[in-house]
Design a protein around this motif. Sequence first.
Motif, PDB file in Angstrom:
ATOM      1  N   GLY A  97       0.795  -1.224   0.000  1.00 46.91           N
ATOM      2  CA  GLY A  97       0.000   0.000   0.000  1.00 46.91           C
ATOM      3  C   GLY A  97       0.820   1.263   0.000  1.00 46.91           C
ATOM      4  O   GLY A  97       0.444   2.252   0.617  1.00 46.91           O
ATOM      5  N   ILE A  98       1.969   1.245  -0.710  1.00 45.97           N
ATOM      6  CA  ILE A  98       2.794   2.453  -0.766  1.00 45.97           C
ATOM      7  C   ILE A  98       2.045   3.569  -1.480  1.00 45.97           C
ATOM      8  O   ILE A  98       2.169   4.745  -1.139  1.00 45.97           O
ATOM      9  N   MET A  99       1.229   3.180  -2.470  1.00 41.65           N
ATOM     10  CA  MET A  99       0.462   4.171  -3.219  1.00 41.65           C
ATOM     11  C   MET A  99      -0.462   4.968  -2.289  1.00 41.65           C
ATOM     12  O   MET A  99      -0.764   6.124  -2.549  1.00 41.65           O
ATOM     13  N   LEU A 100      -0.903   4.310  -1.215  1.00 36.04           N
ATOM     14  CA  LEU A 100      -1.809   4.994  -0.284  1.00 36.04           C
ATOM     15  C   LEU A 100      -1.022   5.660   0.840  1.00 36.04           C
ATOM     16  O   LEU A 100      -1.343   6.760   1.272  1.00 36.04           O
ATOM     17  N   GLY A 101       0.049   4.970   1.309  1.00 35.82           N
ATOM     18  CA  GLY A 101       0.779   5.456   2.481  1.00 35.82           C
ATOM     19  C   GLY A 101       1.615   6.682   2.196  1.00 35.82           C
ATOM     20  O   GLY A 101       1.659   7.604   3.007  1.00 35.82           O
TER      21      GLY A 101
ATOM     22  N   PHE B  25       4.090   6.636   7.650  1.00 36.78           N
ATOM     23  CA  PHE B  25       4.335   5.828   6.451  1.00 36.78           C
ATOM     24  C   PHE B  25       4.648   4.390   6.843  1.00 36.78           C
ATOM     25  O   PHE B  25       4.114   3.438   6.256  1.00 36.78           O
ATOM     26  N   THR B  26       5.494   4.220   7.880  1.00 36.63           N
ATOM     27  CA  THR B  26       5.857   2.869   8.322  1.00 36.63           C
ATOM     28  C   THR B  26       4.631   2.114   8.814  1.00 36.63           C
ATOM     29  O   THR B  26       4.419   0.953   8.455  1.00 36.63           O
ATOM     30  N   VAL B  27       3.815   2.782   9.642  1.00 36.42           N
ATOM     31  CA  VAL B  27       2.643   2.110  10.200  1.00 36.42           C
ATOM     32  C   VAL B  27       1.685   1.708   9.092  1.00 36.42           C
ATOM     33  O   VAL B  27       1.102   0.617   9.120  1.00 36.42           O
ATOM     34  N   SER B  28       1.536   2.565   8.082  1.00 35.40           N
ATOM     35  CA  SER B  28       0.501   2.276   7.087  1.00 35.40           C
ATOM     36  C   SER B  28       0.984   1.349   5.983  1.00 35.40           C
ATOM     37  O   SER B  28       0.163   0.779   5.270  1.00 35.40           O
ATOM     38  N   THR B  29       2.303   1.162   5.826  1.00 34.62           N
ATOM     39  CA  THR B  29       2.730   0.311   4.716  1.00 34.62           C
ATOM     40  C   THR B  29       3.291  -1.038   5.154  1.00 34.62           C
ATOM     41  O   THR B  29       3.261  -1.974   4.367  1.00 34.62           O
ATOM     42  N   ARG B  30       3.799  -1.148   6.370  1.00 37.72           N
ATOM     43  CA  ARG B  30       4.390  -2.427   6.766  1.00 37.72           C
ATOM     44  C   ARG B  30       3.293  -3.452   7.045  1.00 37.72           C
ATOM     45  O   ARG B  30       2.223  -3.104   7.590  1.00 37.72           O
ATOM     46  N   ASN B  32       4.354  -6.536   8.555  1.00 35.52           N
ATOM     47  CA  ASN B  32       4.858  -7.253   9.717  1.00 35.52           C
ATOM     48  C   ASN B  32       4.494  -6.482  10.992  1.00 35.52           C
ATOM     49  O   ASN B  32       4.746  -5.289  11.094  1.00 35.52           O
ATOM     50  N   ALA B  33       3.879  -7.174  11.953  1.00 40.73           N
ATOM     51  CA  ALA B  33       3.379  -6.474  13.146  1.00 40.73           C
ATOM     52  C   ALA B  33       4.502  -5.799  13.927  1.00 40.73           C
ATOM     53  O   ALA B  33       4.311  -4.713  14.468  1.00 40.73           O
ATOM     54  N   VAL B  34       5.683  -6.412  13.984  1.00 40.86           N
ATOM     55  CA  VAL B  34       6.793  -5.806  14.720  1.00 40.86           C
ATOM     56  C   VAL B  34       7.251  -4.531  14.019  1.00 40.86           C
ATOM     57  O   VAL B  34       7.585  -3.530  14.668  1.00 40.86           O
ATOM     58  N   ALA B  35       7.234  -4.528  12.682  1.00 37.19           N
ATOM     59  CA  ALA B  35       7.622  -3.322  11.948  1.00 37.19           C
ATOM     60  C   ALA B  35       6.614  -2.202  12.182  1.00 37.19           C
ATOM     61  O   ALA B  35       6.987  -1.032  12.284  1.00 37.19           O
ATOM     62  N   VAL B  36       5.322  -2.561  12.287  1.00 42.08           N
ATOM     63  CA  VAL B  36       4.304  -1.557  12.597  1.00 42.08           C
ATOM     64  C   VAL B  36       4.591  -0.937  13.969  1.00 42.08           C
ATOM     65  O   VAL B  36       4.494   0.279  14.160  1.00 42.08           O
ATOM     66  N   LEU B  37       5.002  -1.787  14.922  1.00 41.99           N
ATOM     67  CA  LEU B  37       5.365  -1.284  16.257  1.00 41.99           C
ATOM     68  C   LEU B  37       6.519  -0.299  16.186  1.00 41.99           C
ATOM     69  O   LEU B  37       6.528   0.719  16.884  1.00 41.99           O
ATOM     70  N   MET B  38       7.501  -0.584  15.327  1.00 42.38           N
ATOM     71  CA  MET B  38       8.625   0.350  15.186  1.00 42.38           C
ATOM     72  C   MET B  38       8.115   1.695  14.681  1.00 42.38           C
ATOM     73  O   MET B  38       8.594   2.751  15.123  1.00 42.38           O
ATOM     74  N   GLY B  39       7.158   1.682  13.760  1.00 45.66           N
ATOM     75  CA  GLY B  39       6.580   2.940  13.283  1.00 45.66           C
ATOM     76  C   GLY B  39       5.898   3.702  14.403  1.00 45.66           C
ATOM     77  O   GLY B  39       6.016   4.932  14.505  1.00 45.66           O
TER      78      GLY B  39
END
Lengths: 186, 106
Positions: A97-101, B25-30, B32-39
Amino acid sequence: MDLIATITPGTLFFYLLASVVVLSALGVALAPNLLYSAFALLGTLGGVAGLYMFLGADFVGIVQLLIYIGGILVLILFAVLLTNRIGEVKLSNPSAGIMLGAPAAVGMLALIAKATLGTPWPLTEEAAAPTTARLGDAFLREQLLPFELASLILLMALVGSMVIARRAAKEEGKIASDGTHDRLAG
Amino acid sequence: MTAILQVGLNHFLILSAILFAIGLFTVSTRRNAVAVLMGVELILNAGALNFVAFSHYVEGSVGGQVFAVFIIVMAAAEAAIALAIVLAIFRHFRSIDAVETSTLRD
């Protein structure tokens, strides 16, 4: 106006730390390997700790080093290594979803920058000085109740996370023992 | 040019806005749950940096630093709980990919 004279060591220090923070944050966001993301987070947290020091918040900077880098980052590294099967060479970290993010992030950045630069902040000039003593005073006088509540929340989080992780282990054990029971019966 | 070279409040606000945007950007594109946590950690850092900058340049006291310490404490509690949940999800689904853990949706 002599341009060179305005470049103080403080300015250089700020831009050095800011570039470390931004570049390693980009590493967290874009690294193809989850472990690289975790190590890039180290740079971001360390850079932000340096910026706290720059602002005279020495205690906050040390707390950032101790808790974020010494605690949270190690916890994240544990989670990375525990949730990827040992022996799997590539710790995949796909993005979607890079296009959205990307438009959302850039739009948010533009919005905050516009609001920041368009607001006349009521500035007070204060020299950067150690503030640990005043901070300790605040914690034991005006902020005593939030301070105690924070320790309560930490205790609750500690017990809660243990219960969550332990229940999962117990259920897994039960399923495994049921499986062996069935196999024995069959 | 001197406005750019003389470090002030706006520098810190723009820097933490950049940090916040990267975290978003990290939260919305990753996936992997751990990567979302890093965001999420990036976003929390951006907020705490804002508090400390305001306490230095606007308030002239330590109220913002108190908030920053509380944010760090909350982040520690959040990380412990979230990683326990991530471990539980991993034990249940054998994966922490946010796309695969969609039992509730099916």
